[in-house]
Design an enzyme around this catalytic site. Structure first.
Site, mmCIF file in Angstrom:
data_model
loop_
_atom_site.group_PDB
_atom_site.id
_atom_site.type_symbol
_atom_site.label_atom_id
_atom_site.label_comp_id
_atom_site.label_asym_id
_atom_site.label_seq_id
_atom_site.Cartn_x
_atom_site.Cartn_y
_atom_site.Cartn_z
ATOM 1 N N ASP A 165 0.818 -1.219 0.000
ATOM 2 C CA ASP A 165 0.000 0.000 0.000
ATOM 3 C C ASP A 165 0.850 1.267 0.000
ATOM 4 O OD1 ASP A 165 0.961 -0.447 2.567
ATOM 5 O OD2 ASP A 165 -0.997 -0.786 3.465
ATOM 6 N N HIS A 170 -7.419 -4.293 10.025
ATOM 7 C CA HIS A 170 -7.083 -4.159 8.604
ATOM 8 C C HIS A 170 -5.811 -4.921 8.237
ATOM 9 C CE1 HIS A 170 -4.738 -0.190 9.501
ATOM 10 N NE2 HIS A 170 -3.833 -1.050 9.087
ATOM 11 N N ASP A 184 -7.604 -2.146 14.080
ATOM 12 C CA ASP A 184 -9.005 -2.290 13.665
ATOM 13 C C ASP A 184 -9.200 -3.508 12.756
ATOM 14 O OD1 ASP A 184 -7.897 -1.480 11.256
ATOM 15 O OD2 ASP A 184 -9.178 0.287 10.999
ATOM 16 N N GLU A 193 -9.626 -1.371 5.170
ATOM 17 C CA GLU A 193 -10.321 -1.044 6.411
ATOM 18 C C GLU A 193 -11.594 -1.889 6.544
ATOM 19 O OE1 GLU A 193 -8.643 0.423 8.418
ATOM 20 O OE2 GLU A 193 -8.026 2.471 7.943
HETATM 21 N N1 LIG Z 1 -0.769 -0.095 6.217
HETATM 22 C C1 LIG Z 1 -0.060 -0.593 7.348
HETATM 23 C C2 LIG Z 1 -0.327 -2.059 7.488
HETATM 24 O O1 LIG Z 1 0.243 -2.754 6.392
HETATM 25 C C3 LIG Z 1 0.256 -2.504 8.812
HETATM 26 O O2 LIG Z 1 0.202 -3.895 8.927
HETATM 27 C C4 LIG Z 1 -0.561 -1.930 9.950
HETATM 28 C C5 LIG Z 1 0.052 -2.159 11.320
HETATM 29 O O3 LIG Z 1 1.126 -1.305 11.579
HETATM 30 P P1 LIG Z 1 2.233 -1.635 12.626
HETATM 31 O O4 LIG Z 1 2.971 -2.815 12.103
HETATM 32 O O5 LIG Z 1 3.123 -0.423 12.691
HETATM 33 O O6 LIG Z 1 1.543 -1.930 13.903
HETATM 34 O O7 LIG Z 1 -0.908 -0.606 9.716
HETATM 35 C C6 LIG Z 1 -0.280 0.136 8.698
HETATM 36 O O8 LIG Z 1 -1.060 1.261 8.627
#
Ligand SMILES: N[C@@H]1[C@@H](O)[C@H](O)[C@@H](COP(=O)(O)O)O[C@@H]1O
Length: 259
Positions: free
Chosen positions: A66, A137, A135, A142
């Site tokens: 992404d 995702h 959440d 989302e």
């Molecule tokens: N778009 C990314 C995701 O790919 C990631 O898995 C998630 C968790 O983030 P983190 O690994 O920093 O907890 O949120 C982000 O916003």
């Protein structure tokens, strides 16, 4: 049911995934690696430096999940910058073979279909690294995202923007929109490896791995995939119901099986 592996430390979890990726690249120099951003995959990238020592990575391809929409790619928190800094440069990958969805406003209308076409063209993703949002995702899909979705623009939830505010000077700076591989796109990868660390992920992880398969928990889409490995620490595992079974299965995992 996904295989769930509970590791004592993030570093050991990272090493397990890195070894599997290195094995894949040795067997297939044109290995296609699905990359994730966020803090969760960092132990994997760290461990890959050692696991890939002496391995030819010149033909490896990478596709990130992404990107933010409308953020200058040169911004240090654009996912293009993050992937360059955390993955491409330290591992010595060919930057031309590592793609991130194009979040520039000028090209956004066709960026999703072009990205999905590029993944297909590369022969599909061999191993997709995934984190999970609080959440539920995966990527930036989302709650409510269609399980059939392709790479497209989404609006970030307030919760995700709050979670990601730590990377920006102020919460208002977190972009409102993103472009993310769809759940349908992600499910086409041949092997999904979902990582989660810390108590803050326990509820989302339990919902994704053991809860009902529902668009309200996009991570639950992994239950539809035939080859998923979930690797967590004790804290992230704390709300799982079948922990005893996961430990028992891993302790008795056949040596020939691989991840
Ligand atoms: N778009 C990314 C995701 O790919 C990631 O898995 C998630 C968790 O983030 P983190 O690994 O920093 O907890 O949120 C982000 O916003």
């Amino acid at each position: 049911m996904a295989e769930v592996i509970i590791m004592p430390t993030r570093a050991e979890a990272g090493a397990l995934v890195a070894d599997e990726i290195a094995r894949g690249i040795r067997a297939n120099p044109e290995f296609v690696l699905g990359l994730a951003t966020g803090s969760t995959p960092l132990p994997v990238y760290e461990a890959l430096r050692a696991s890939l020592d002496g391995v030819d990575v010149s033909q490896v391809r990478g596709f990130a999940l992404d990107e933010y929409v409308g953020l200058d790619p040169a911004h240090p928190e654009s996912y293009r910058s993050v992937i360059t800094r955390e993955v491409v440069e330290p591992l010595g990958l060919d930057p031309a073979r590592v793609r991130v969805p194009d979040g520039s406003l000028a090209r956004i209308a066709h960026a999703g279909e072009l990205y999905d076409a590029a993944i297909l063209d590369a022969g599909g993703v061999d191993l997709q690294i995934l984190g999970i949002g609080t959440d539920g995702h995966i990527g930036f899909n989302e709650p409510g995202s269609s399980f059939a979705s392709r790479t497209r623009v989404k609006t970030l939830t307030a919760q995700t923007r709050d979670d990601n505010a730590r990377f920006f000077a102020s919460p208002a700076e977190v972009p409102m929109h993103c472009i993310t591989q769809g759940l349908g796109t992600i499910l086409e990868a041949r092997h999904l490896v979902l990582l989660a660390f810390g108590a803050g992920k326990a509820a989302a992880l339990a919902a994704a791995v053991e809860g009902p398969v529902t668009a309200s928990v996009p991570g639950s889409a992994i239950q539809l995939h035939p080859h998923v490995t979930v690797i967590v620490d004790e804290e992230a595992a704390s709300e799982l119901d079948h922990v005893d079974y996961y430990r028992y299965a891993y302790a008795n995992k056949p040596a020939w099986q691989g991840l």
